[in-house]
Structure formats: C-alpha cells, structure tokens
Design a protein around this motif. Structure first.
Motif, short mmCIF file in Angstrom:
data_model
loop_
_atom_site.label_atom_id
_atom_site.label_comp_id
_atom_site.label_asym_id
_atom_site.label_seq_id
_atom_site.Cartn_x
_atom_site.Cartn_y
_atom_site.Cartn_z
N GLY A 343 -32.35 -42.49 -17.81
CA GLY A 343 -32.03 -42.46 -16.34
C GLY A 343 -32.08 -40.94 -15.92
N LEU A 347 -26.40 -44.92 -12.15
CA LEU A 347 -27.19 -46.28 -11.74
C LEU A 347 -26.20 -47.22 -11.13
CD1 LEU A 347 -28.99 -46.73 -15.14
CD2 LEU A 347 -29.92 -45.76 -12.98
N PHE A 413 -35.70 -44.10 -13.37
CA PHE A 413 -36.25 -43.86 -14.77
C PHE A 413 -37.28 -43.23 -14.84
CE2 PHE A 413 -33.75 -47.90 -14.40
CZ PHE A 413 -32.51 -47.57 -15.61
#
Length: 420
Positions: A343, A347, A413
């Motif tokens: 990532g 998130l 991502f």
C-alpha cells in the motif's frame, strides 16, 4: 505477451524532478523531461491532502470532501497529476500505441518525493487513465535485486506450495477497537475473504491449517517464530493483512518500519516493545539475530520469503519514500520475493467506508481488494491481472460514483517487480 513494448521510467529528485524513459521491444525513442520544483511540490501537496489520515476526522474528510471522494474532483486531480508528471513525448507515444491497439508495460522507479503518486490514475487525456492503456508496475531498486547475497525464488517452482496467511492477528496488549486492533472486524462465513480462505483450506494449501475458515483470522499464535517455521517449511506466497507502522520519511530510517504480528514483548528483536507487544521490523527481516545472540542467523535464513508477497496494510510500501529503501518491501525482496504488492497510503477499513463515507452496509471494498490481489498473485502475470481488476474498479467508479468504488483503496496498491 511476447515482445510487449515496455517503457522503463526513472525519476530523480534534484530540486527539480528529472524523468527519463527508455523502451524495449521497439516501443519507441528514449527521452527525458524536467518538472520544476514548485510544480512538484504543489502536486504532491495537493494529492496528499486527498489521502486519509489517522483519526476519525481524517478518514471522514477523505471519504466525503477529499478530491478522491467524488468522480468530478478525482478526474480533475488525475488530470492535474498527468499534466505535472507525464512528459509530453511519452504521452504521445503511449497514445500512438493505444491507437494501434497495443497495450505496453510501464515500469516505474519513482523518486522518494513522488512515491505516493498513483500512476495508474493519471489522465493523459479526457476519459483516459494510464491504467486504461498500459500495464503499470514499479521497478524494484536495482541495488537490492542484484545484491550478491540475494537468492530470488521462482513462482514456477513453488506455485503448488501452501499460502502462508497472517490474517488480522491479535496484537498483544491492544483491544480490537484500539490503534492496533482489528483491521477486518468480525468475520462471517459468507464474507468474501472467508470464502477465499475456505477454498485454500479445502485444497490443503493454507498455512495455518484450519477446519473452520473463520479460525484463520484474529489468531494469537501467528508470531515471528511461527512465521519463520511456516516459511521454512515451504510456501508459494505470503499474504499479510494487518497493521504496519511506517517510518517517517524525514527520519532517514526506513529499516525501522514494522509489521505487527502476535509477538509478545519478551520476543527477541530490534524494535522497541509497545505495551505487551514487540513488532517485527524490517531490520529484523534483514539482519535476523545479528548482534542479538551469540550464534546469529540472518533474516533470510529465519524468514525465507516466498516468490510473491502481499502486504495489505496502511503504507506498507512506505520505504519507497526514502532515498535508501530498506523497509518492508526491500526486506521481502532481499529475502527472496520476486514480486511484492503493498500500500502507498493509509487504507480505510470497510467499517470506515460505511460509517464515515455512507457506503452501502454490505459493501466490503477492503476485503474485495484483498481477494483481487490474492487472485492476481495466483496468475501467471500478476501485474496484468491486478491492473485488470483496477480497470474494472475504475469502470464501476465512473458509472456509479459510489464511494465504495473510489480509488482510495484500489489505487492505493502498487506492485514492485524484481523481474527484468
């Protein structure tokens, strides 16, 4: 695709941002571009303002008023990023290939300053995103890939081995609703990720072995000792869903980034203990027990990393923001991985989407992302498979504008590829 045109794009910070590119397989002519420093600073600042930050206020802002929360503002941001970072000559060549029905690969080595910019999202033209017309991935740092001690592992040799899964482990000393608490929340049998776990368990391809797929989540035994034993027993892939504490870019210490397993404070390691817990740091994965024991073992000896790794956690790819990347992605590559998906930023959880963004109660954007990444890592070409999923998410976002389809998760991502 054999002979697929491939562009290698490299960036360097020197006040201004220098962008160079070259092509393989008759893709086109090489080139170089320069972005003035003030434009880089403005673009990075504007994009960072759209990202989630820790705390309820930061999450709510990103999901409601941030530029990634609505289609119109996100399209404007994507166009601004493209105008800043995509050199004109490269954009022209990409357009020519697109018109000819050719989808090239673009492999990017970002500079630390722009490591969070999602190239997949940028819009070289109205209604067109880079991921629409190219397969996009990140280049692994060459110093890591070509390190003499690195032993890379091949997916072709290991694809039938188990998937080692660390799924939202219980961090000692932290409640489920705390800062290092549950990422996924209470898992049900009909949840997408539970079904995926059940499928692997039914194929005898899951470590840990479970008869009830729900029992694979929130475990208390998945510490670094367990992880080392599981990896040394043989693994095709590593799937980690949990918490990562990224090092601050201005610290200059990317190796201090940590993963939070079920390790107690008494566990041997380099990272300082937090309450009843000692996280597993990138330094641990690199150095093992060097200087900690009389008979030390290296990190790759203790934790031989399989060919493909998914690190589903906030800013798990944060070491790309350092001039010397020695964080978790680098540690996985050094340990043997040929491909790592991680990532770029914090998130939002599924619960955050529902509570702060007003997403549908049955929506699970984070779980859906985990399943998509996991599925891509089972494919011969995981980069193309993941890009296909991102294109499908982009189409859903354009069609519905629903916040659960926002790029806040699916564009977070990036896949770092150590292949040629």
């Amino acid at each position: 695709m054999t002979g697929q045109p491939t562009a290698y794009v490299r960036m360097a910070d020197a006040g201004d941002l220098f962008i160079s590119w070259r092509w393989e397989n008759d893709g086109g002519a090489p080139g170089i571009g320069v972005v003035p420093e003030e434009q880089v600073v403005a673009a990075v600042r504007r994009f960072a303002a759209a990202l989630p930050t820790t705390g309820e206020a930061g999450l709510q802002a990103a999901l409601t008023t941030g530029e990634l929360a609505t289609v119109a503002t996100e399209e404007a941001l994507a166009g601004f990023l493209s105008a800043t970072f995509l050199p004109y000559q490269l954009a022209v060549r990409l357009y020519e290939l697109h018109v000819a029905g050719v989808r090239p690969r673009i492999r990017i080595q970002p500079s630390p300053r722009v490591a969070q910019i999602p190239w997949e999202l940028i819009a070289p033209d109205s209604g067109v995103r880079l991921v629409d017309i190219a397969e996009v991935s990140l280049l692994a740092p060459p110093g890591i890939v070509h390190a003499p001690a690195r032993v890379g592992r091949s997916w072709a040799d290991a694809r039938e081995l188990p998937v080692v899964a660390v799924l939202d482990p219980r961090v000692p000393g932290f409640r489920a609703d705390s800062a290092l608490g549950s990422v996924l929340g209470r898992m049900e049998l009909d949840a997408p990720l539970t079904k995926l776990v059940a499928e692997y368990a039914g194929q005898d391809r899951l470590t840990p072995e479970v008869s009830d797929p729900v029992a694979a989540f929130r475990r208390t035994d998945v510490d670094r000792v367990w992880l080392g034993e599981a990896l040394r027993a043989g693994a095709s892939r590593l799937l980690y869903i949990g918490h990562v504490t990224a090092a601050a870019p201005d610290s200059g210490q990317s190796e201090s980034a940590t993963m939070h397993l079920a390790c107690t404070a008494e566990t041997l390691g380099f990272a300082p203990a937090q309450r009843d817990h000692r996280p597993l740091s990138a330094r641990d994965l690199l150095l093992g027990t060097y200087t900690l024991t009389e008979d030390p073992r290296t990190g790759p000896q203790l934790w031989p990393i399989p060919s493909r790794v998914a690190l589903i956690a906030c800013e798990s790819g944060g070491d790309l923001r350092f001039g010397e990347a020695l964080g978790l992605v680098a540690a996985m590559l050094t340990g043997g991985a040929e491909l790592v998906t991680a990532g770029r930023w914090a998130l939002p959880t599924d619960l955050a989407f529902q509570r702060f963004g007003g997403a549908a109660p049955d929506s699970r954007p984070l779980q859906d992302a985990v399943c998509a990444i996991d599925t891509a890592h089972e494919r011969p070409d995981p980069v193309a498979a993941l890009n296909d999923w991102q294109r499908a998410r982009l189409a859903a976002w354009r069609a519905s504008g629903a916040v659960e389809h926002s790029p806040l998760v699916w564009a977070a991502f990036a896949t770092v590829d150590a292949g040629r």
